[in-house]
Design a protein around this motif. Structure first.
Motif, mmCIF file in Angstrom:
data_model
loop_
_atom_site.group_PDB
_atom_site.id
_atom_site.type_symbol
_atom_site.label_atom_id
_atom_site.label_comp_id
_atom_site.label_asym_id
_atom_site.label_seq_id
_atom_site.Cartn_x
_atom_site.Cartn_y
_atom_site.Cartn_z
ATOM 1 N N VAL A 201 -104.091 110.655 71.002
ATOM 2 C CA VAL A 201 -103.800 111.530 72.137
ATOM 3 C C VAL A 201 -102.356 111.400 72.596
ATOM 4 C CG1 VAL A 201 -104.431 112.096 74.521
ATOM 5 C CG2 VAL A 201 -106.209 111.445 72.880
ATOM 6 N N PHE A 202 -101.839 110.167 72.559
ATOM 7 C CA PHE A 202 -100.469 109.908 73.001
ATOM 8 C C PHE A 202 -99.686 109.263 71.851
ATOM 9 C CE2 PHE A 202 -103.157 109.587 76.838
ATOM 10 C CZ PHE A 202 -102.569 110.580 77.623
ATOM 11 N N PRO A 203 -99.375 110.014 70.797
ATOM 12 C CA PRO A 203 -98.762 109.429 69.594
ATOM 13 C C PRO A 203 -97.381 108.829 69.839
ATOM 14 C CG PRO A 203 -98.698 111.827 69.509
ATOM 15 C CD PRO A 203 -99.577 111.471 70.660
ATOM 16 N N ASP A 204 -96.670 109.270 70.847
ATOM 17 C CA ASP A 204 -95.322 108.773 71.105
ATOM 18 C C ASP A 204 -95.289 107.657 72.138
ATOM 19 O OD1 ASP A 204 -94.288 110.699 69.351
ATOM 20 O OD2 ASP A 204 -94.244 112.206 70.950
ATOM 21 N N LEU A 205 -96.460 107.228 72.581
ATOM 22 C CA LEU A 205 -96.532 106.199 73.618
ATOM 23 C C LEU A 205 -96.644 104.814 72.989
ATOM 24 C CD1 LEU A 205 -96.738 105.806 76.723
ATOM 25 C CD2 LEU A 205 -99.219 105.863 76.446
ATOM 26 N N LEU A 211 -102.447 101.587 79.802
ATOM 27 C CA LEU A 211 -102.189 102.993 80.102
ATOM 28 C C LEU A 211 -102.935 103.392 81.373
ATOM 29 C CD1 LEU A 211 -101.243 105.880 79.514
ATOM 30 C CD2 LEU A 211 -103.215 106.123 77.969
ATOM 31 N N ILE A 212 -102.192 103.874 82.354
ATOM 32 C CA ILE A 212 -102.766 104.415 83.585
ATOM 33 C C ILE A 212 -102.600 105.932 83.534
ATOM 34 C CG2 ILE A 212 -102.669 104.458 86.101
ATOM 35 C CD1 ILE A 212 -101.325 101.696 85.973
ATOM 36 N N LEU A 213 -103.703 106.657 83.563
ATOM 37 C CA LEU A 213 -103.659 108.119 83.504
ATOM 38 C C LEU A 213 -103.874 108.683 84.900
ATOM 39 C CD1 LEU A 213 -103.457 110.612 81.627
ATOM 40 C CD2 LEU A 213 -105.969 110.590 81.536
ATOM 41 N N VAL A 265 -97.545 104.852 82.887
ATOM 42 C CA VAL A 265 -98.215 105.868 83.700
ATOM 43 C C VAL A 265 -98.023 107.224 83.034
ATOM 44 C CG1 VAL A 265 -98.338 107.020 85.941
ATOM 45 C CG2 VAL A 265 -97.863 104.553 85.824
ATOM 46 N N ALA A 266 -99.148 107.861 82.696
ATOM 47 C CA ALA A 266 -99.131 109.192 82.086
ATOM 48 C C ALA A 266 -99.794 110.182 83.030
ATOM 49 C CB ALA A 266 -99.851 109.173 80.743
ATOM 50 N N ILE A 285 -92.483 108.713 84.142
ATOM 51 C CA ILE A 285 -93.719 109.138 83.472
ATOM 52 C C ILE A 285 -93.581 108.911 81.973
ATOM 53 C CG2 ILE A 285 -95.266 111.061 83.033
ATOM 54 C CD1 ILE A 285 -95.247 110.045 85.925
ATOM 55 N N ALA A 286 -94.535 108.164 81.420
ATOM 56 C CA ALA A 286 -94.450 107.806 79.999
ATOM 57 C C ALA A 286 -94.921 108.919 79.079
ATOM 58 C CB ALA A 286 -95.270 106.543 79.738
#
Length: 584
Positions: A201-205, A211-213, A265-266, A285-286
């Protein structure tokens, strides 16, 4: 006084066949209109469920609901601008509308025209927020466009509309169809694993921190003043923002930097989010998730944070750690399930930092602190059955909320009715004092009287439990026994207990027939997660009933007292909602 045969643990409601209308031309047309994602979420799968009931659904959408439904594989019609509602209501047996934030929504014109034509109307309500504005339109009265019936997701929504003056009898708690779909998706996500899903879902993270969404919401709505900074705010952000979502986001960013500097944080954007609304926070924002389904992102996060969006409850159903950050205490009533629902909330900076630290350090312990009331299962089928009932002029089945009134249940050979006073007889008392009838029950240790039985019957008043008299229709509705339930709405469980006192009914299968009818009520109408029972190992008749009804043994333990001088184990069994079929 527990009434059972070895078992430890003036509405008519028939078990409906899959298609009660065999003539397609006679099947009622049910028009459904939605225009917001929350309402659209409640109708996903509803058309298929209505077809299984033999009805003809017609799904019409507007606003952001059109794209939302399309993304989830649902096909809908649209209402052309300026068109009259009349043609859409031709041949319609019932109108269903989902509420929206638009005070000029076409739903209100449809409701008005349906009233004029005498067509029953049903409103679908996905949450308790803004209850006073959902049917207001441009008027000053909150219930100006109120529908004949309301189908709501939970008891908190029910309470919100009752507080506005809606009669309890016009409301049914149906649950949220999204929760049933989420359980299936949650199993698939679990098989894939949180780490793998996060990379997908977050390939660049980077994977070097939790991870806090954060689930964004719009800082406006049916009453824009409700979504802007006010004197009762206990959170203030950094001082430059007035929108409630921006204020809470600033509080989260600062708290994360303080207690979890390694966390990412996303954002998960609301479908109506304007472009660049959160550009001022780009450096903090990540990652950003937008469009399509949010569920994979919810499961991938170590902690899901928001305000009052229903996605928080959905994340909780998926098994994620969730936290609501509210700028003022009274917004807790806007949460799915209300203040005592499955989503914990904080309203101060110190409480936010403490909760954030605990949720990231001890996720299991954090989740265990707040279980909330178990969400009702089987919502799409329950909504479809209620709509089909209304479309044919009947009353929807009861939902189990207090004051609970058990419905009349019918099978091929039986009628189960809420226990009537005239059946409190010497014959009934004699059953309980018959050693053979209560051989496997602890009731054999007591002497029963009319007074003790009257007290037992009275004990059901004001509870979610049910007591039915079992009548044999093939023998002039002769009273052959009783069946009762003990329901725990918070845990989503119901225990069934039965006594067949009439010896002529023994070995006829009538006990199992009554049992399955009550089980259907618990699963289909009340939306329980599991049904339980227990009996002594020597009670072969009761063991057969449990087996016939699809229950499976879960555990055993030594029985409380010997039977005929012989020690017996107690056998406990259970059937879960996911293994139940309402069409059997």
């Amino acid at each position: 006084m527990s009434e059972s045969s070895g078992l430890s643990c003036a509405r008519r409601h028939k078990a409906a066949p899959a298609c009660p209308w065999t003539d397609p031309m006679a099947a009622p047309v049910i028009l459904i209109y939605v225009e917001d994602p929350g309402a659209a979420n409640m109708v996903l799968g509803l058309c298929d469920a209505l077809r299984r009931q033999g009805a003809q659904p017609r799904l019409v959408a507007g606003g952001t609901a059109t794209a939302y439904l399309q993304a989830h594989g649902e096909t809908s019609e649209t209402i052309p601008p300026g068109s009259s509602p009349g043609p859409f209501l031709e041949e319609t047996a019932a109108l269903v509308v989902g509420t929206a934030e638009d005070p000029d929504t076409p739903a209100f014109a449809l409701i008005a025209e349906a009233r004029r034509r005498g067509i029953p109307t049903i409103g679908l309500i996905d949450g308790p927020a803004n209850a006073a504005h959902r049917f207001r339109g441009r008027s000053d009265a909150p219930l100006t466009h109120l529908t004949d019936w309301l189908l709501v997701t939970d008891e908190a929504v029910r309470a919100a509309y009752m507080a506005l003056g809606v009669e309890a009898g016009r409301i049914r708690v149906a649950g949220n169809p999204a929760f049933d779909r989420l359980r299936e998706r949650g199993d698939a996500f679990a098989a894939k694993g949180r780490a793998a899903l996060r990379r997908e879902v977050f390939p660049d993270l980077a994977d070097d921190g939790p991870l806090i969404l954060f689930l964004t919401e719009l800082s406006d709505g049916l009453d824009p003043a409700q979504f802007r900074r006010g004197p009762d705010y206990s959170l203030h952000g950094r001082g430059g923002a007035d929108g409630r979502t921006e204020i809470v986001l600033e509080e989260l960013l600062d708290a994360a930097a303080h207690v979890a500097p390694a966390a990412h944080v996303a954002l998960r954007l609301h479908p109506k989010t304007p472009a660049n609304l959160y550009a001022a926070y780009d450096g903090e924002i990540a990652a950003v998730s937008a469009g399509g389904s949010a569920h994979a992102a919810l499961y991938a996060a170590d902690l899901v944070v928001g305000l009052t969006t229903s996605l928080l409850a959905e994340a909780a159903v998926l098994g994620a750690s969730v936290l609501s950050i509210l700028p003022r205490k009274r917004e807790a009533q806007w949460l799915s399930g209300g203040e005592n629902g499955p989503v914990p909330h904080v309203t101060t900076r110190d409480a936010l930092r403490d909760a954030l630290a605990q949720a990231l350090a001890d996720p299991a312990g954090f989740k265990a602190q707040r279980s909330g009331i178990f969400p009702r299962l089987g919502a799409a089928g329950r909504i479809a059955r209620a709509l089909a009932a209304v479309a044919t002029g009947e009353t929807p089945p009861p939902d189990g909320t207090l004051p609970y009134s058990p419905p009349v249940l019918e099978t091929a050979r039986l009628m189960l009715e809420p226990f009537p006073e005239d059946l409190l007889t010497d014959t009934y008392v004699a059953w309980l004092n018959d050693p053979d009838v209560v051989r496997f029950s602890e009731q054999r240790h007591r002497t029963h009287t009319l007074a003790s039985c009257r007290d037992f019957i009275a004990s059901f008043a004001g509870t979610p439990n049910g007591l039915w008299a079992i009548r044999d229709k093939t023998r002039e509705h002769c009273h052959i026994g009783n069946i009762s339930t003990e329901v725990d709405p918070r845990a989503g469980t119901g225990d069934i207990r039965i006594l067949i006192g009439d010896r002529a009914a023994w070995g006829t299968g009538l006990g199992a027939e009554a049992w399955i009818a009550v089980m259907a009520h618990l699963f289909d109408d009340l939306g329980l997660e599991r049904v339980t029972a227990g009996t002594l190992a020597g009670n072969t008749g009761m063991l057969k009933i449990m087996e016939k009804s699809g229950m499976r043994e879960t555990h055993c333990r030594p029985g409380p007292t010997p039977v005929d001088g012989r020690v017996m184990d107690m056998i406990y069994a259970c059937r879960r909602a996911r293994d139940w079929s309402s069409t059997q």
